[in-house]
Design an enzyme around this catalytic site. Structure first.
Site, PDB file in Angstrom:
ATOM      1  CG  ASP A 188      35.995  -2.955  26.545  1.00 51.05           C
ATOM      2  OD1 ASP A 188      34.968  -2.249  26.507  1.00 51.05           O
ATOM      3  OD2 ASP A 188      37.143  -2.506  26.418  1.00 51.05           O
TER       4      ASP A 188
ATOM      5  CG  ASP B 204      38.591   4.072  28.276  1.00 58.18           C
ATOM      6  OD1 ASP B 204      37.494   3.545  28.530  1.00 58.18           O
ATOM      7  OD2 ASP B 204      39.422   3.573  27.499  1.00 58.18           O
TER       8      ASP B 204
HETATM    9  C1  GLA Z   1      38.277   0.311  26.296  1.00 57.05           C
HETATM   10  C2  GLA Z   1      38.227   0.093  27.807  1.00 57.05           C
HETATM   11  C3  GLA Z   1      39.628   0.230  28.375  1.00 57.05           C
HETATM   12  C4  GLA Z   1      40.576  -0.746  27.698  1.00 57.05           C
HETATM   13  C5  GLA Z   1      40.544  -0.563  26.188  1.00 57.05           C
HETATM   14  C6  GLA Z   1      41.287  -1.651  25.467  1.00 57.05           C
HETATM   15  O1  GLA Z   1      38.612   1.618  25.967  1.00 57.05           O
HETATM   16  O2  GLA Z   1      37.338   0.980  28.412  1.00 57.05           O
HETATM   17  O3  GLA Z   1      39.607  -0.002  29.772  1.00 57.05           O
HETATM   18  O4  GLA Z   1      40.230  -2.059  28.053  1.00 57.05           O
HETATM   19  O5  GLA Z   1      39.208  -0.584  25.700  1.00 57.05           O
HETATM   20  O6  GLA Z   1      41.261  -1.482  24.082  1.00 57.05           O
END
Ligand code: GLA
Length: 482
Positions: free
Chosen positions: A284, A348
């Site tokens: 990520d 997200d």
């Molecule tokens: C980002 C990702 C999410 C999750 C969060 C964790 O926002 O896109 O899917 O993994 O981080 O902090």
């Protein structure tokens, strides 16, 4: 803003990309007030949809589900639990397994390592038998080449447990996948998301002082926090049930929630994750933005993924690689080249659940990049009960704000798109409605079709759209959305 609501039927707050091409922006109503003249408006009745279980229960006789084609590397540990519904006890058999693999007839779990130098494709026939009947199904094992020949299926903790996750909860999730029948429908990965490692301090998203500690030991090994006392034990626990274990980190110094990331220790971490026994890594972007700078070049965006993608391939076990960088630099065009098996195409979904149809339409526009071994990832399934992220807080699990029909549509869209299927709702609160949707074997069959094709939108107007997805047997799956 002031909006004239005369004659308006729905009012949506849409956070677009603010003109910078990154749709990871967030917005919310602040003190919104509706004013009116004249007669007091009446509250309209709700949609009146019933949470009806439309999926017929699985028959008592065996039915084998899940992928029909499966990639694995020769010489590396192989683990596959035959997903099969029907009454237990059941016995399993397999004809034509590649040399090096063996099947446990009682559990239906295939283990071993494919002998190096054997042919690439092995046409295997799986059989399951119980007191009510038998099922037989072709299962092609492709040794070498790529992993994830069909979209990955599993559970991810993020959208329910956020920064509250513990090893115990992950182990319980593995048990529930088995007990609920989800594993029999094809769900395989049990994936830990953010917050399993130590954090340098308490911060906005990291509110637990117990999770604060040194990020690494003297040898540079990443330090899990006290809620994850035994990472190898966790992977072993998951494997003992025939399931696969997934983990999360960031190429930056910190994860999105402020925990220790991989920057400068990529090699240690890849080795460590493999040694613990993890089979999946979500990588990520998060704080890597600080390394890459404000407007990174394409090469700059690819760099951390090239590095980790190569490291993962060199490990003595197969590790599926999920790129999470919200679609920057048209990642769908190069995700597979850097070793990715799936890549998030946007921000997200938890922040914009009401946009599932819009997101599906966007994703269908990227269908040319969806292929066996590399899938567009529109983010996780959130139906039933799940949490919510508002401002800086991670709320506890609550009923999904989508209507029952929207929840059916959610799963249908993801299956028609051949998207990875990760349930990220509250697995402790599964009921017949949610399980019915998640375990609909016809939908899963469409999702797992060996062509790996994302549906094409063949017609779209103001009222809805029509999706068509080609299937390996010459059939077509059709989606009608209004
Ligand atoms: C980002 C990702 C999410 C999750 C969060 C964790 O926002 O896109 O899917 O993994 O981080 O902090």
């Amino acid at each position: 803003v002031q909006v004239d609501l005369a004659g308006v039927k729905s009012l949506l707050l849409i956070a677009a990309d603010a003109g910078d091409g990154k749709d990871h922006d967030h917005a919310n109503w602040a003190d919104a007030v509706v004013t009116f003249d004249g007669e007091q408006p009446k509250l309209a009745a709700g949609g009146g949809e019933i949470r009806e279980v439309l999926t017929p229960p699985a028959p008592t006789a065996p039915r084998i589900n899940g992928p029909r084609v499966y990639g694995a590397s020769p010489g590396k540990p192989f683990l596959y639990r035959i997903p099969c519904t029907g009454e237990r006890p059941m016995t399993f058999a397999a004809e034509g397994l590649p040399e090096g693999l063996s099947l446990d007839a009682a559990s239906g779990i295939i283990t071993g390592a494919i002998k190096e130098g054997t042919p690439r494709t092995h046409t295997t026939y799986l059989t399951a038998r119980n007191g009510k009947g038998a099922a037989r199904r072709e299962f092609r094992i492709v040794a070498g080449g790529t992993l994830s020949l069909t979209p990955q299926m599993g559970y991810n903790h993020w959208y329910t447990h956020y920064n509250r996750i513990t090893q115990k909860m992950m182990e319980e999730a593995a048990d529930i996948l088995i007990r609920s029948g989800m594993a029999d429908a094809g769900y395989e990965y049990v994936n830990v998301d953010d917050c399993w490692m130590n954090a340098p301090a308490v911060s906005k998203y990291q509110t637990d002082p117990q999770r604060v500690g040194p990020l690494r030991d003297e040898a540079g090994n990443i330090q899990p926090n006290v809620h994850f006392p035994d990472m190898k034990g966790l992977a072993d626990y998951i494997h003992a049930r025939g399931l696969k274990a997934g983990l999360y980190t960031s190429p930056g110094s910190h994860t999105c929630a402020g925990f220790g990331g991989a920057l400068g220790f990529e090699e240690n971490d890849a080795r460590q994750f493999a040694a613990w026994g993890f089979d999946f890594l979500k990588y990520d972007w998060c704080s890597y933005g600080r390394v890459a700078g404000k407007s990174p070049s394409l090469e700059g965006m690819q760099k951390p993924y090239v590095l980790m993608g190569d490291l993962l391939k060199r490990q003595p076990r197969d590790i599926v690689f999920n790129l999470c960088q919200y679609g920057m630099g048209d990642v769908w065009k190069w995700g597979a080249q850097v070793g990715g098996h799936s890549w998030r195409t946007g921000g997200d979904l938890g922040f914009e659940l009401e946009r599932i149809f819009e997101i599906a339409i966007k994703n269908c526009g990227l269908r040319d990049y969806n292929k066996p071994g590399g899938f567009n990832d529109p983010d996780y399934l959130q139906i039933g009960w799940h949490g919510a992220q508002r401002g800086g807080t991670f709320e506890l699990s609550q009923p999904c704000p989508l209507t029952p029909n929207e929840q059916y549509s959610f799963m249908s869209l993801w299956c028609l798109m051949a998207a990875p299927l990760f349930y990220s709702g509250d697995i402790q609160k599964l009921d017949a409605f949610t399980l019915g949707i998640l375990c609909n074997h016809e939908l899963i069959e469409i999702n797992q079709d060996p062509l790996g094709q994302c549906a094409k939108i063949v017609k779209q107007d103001g009222d809805g759209f029509v999706m068509v997805k080609d299937l390996e047997d010459g059939g077509k799956a059709i989606g009608l959305c209004n």
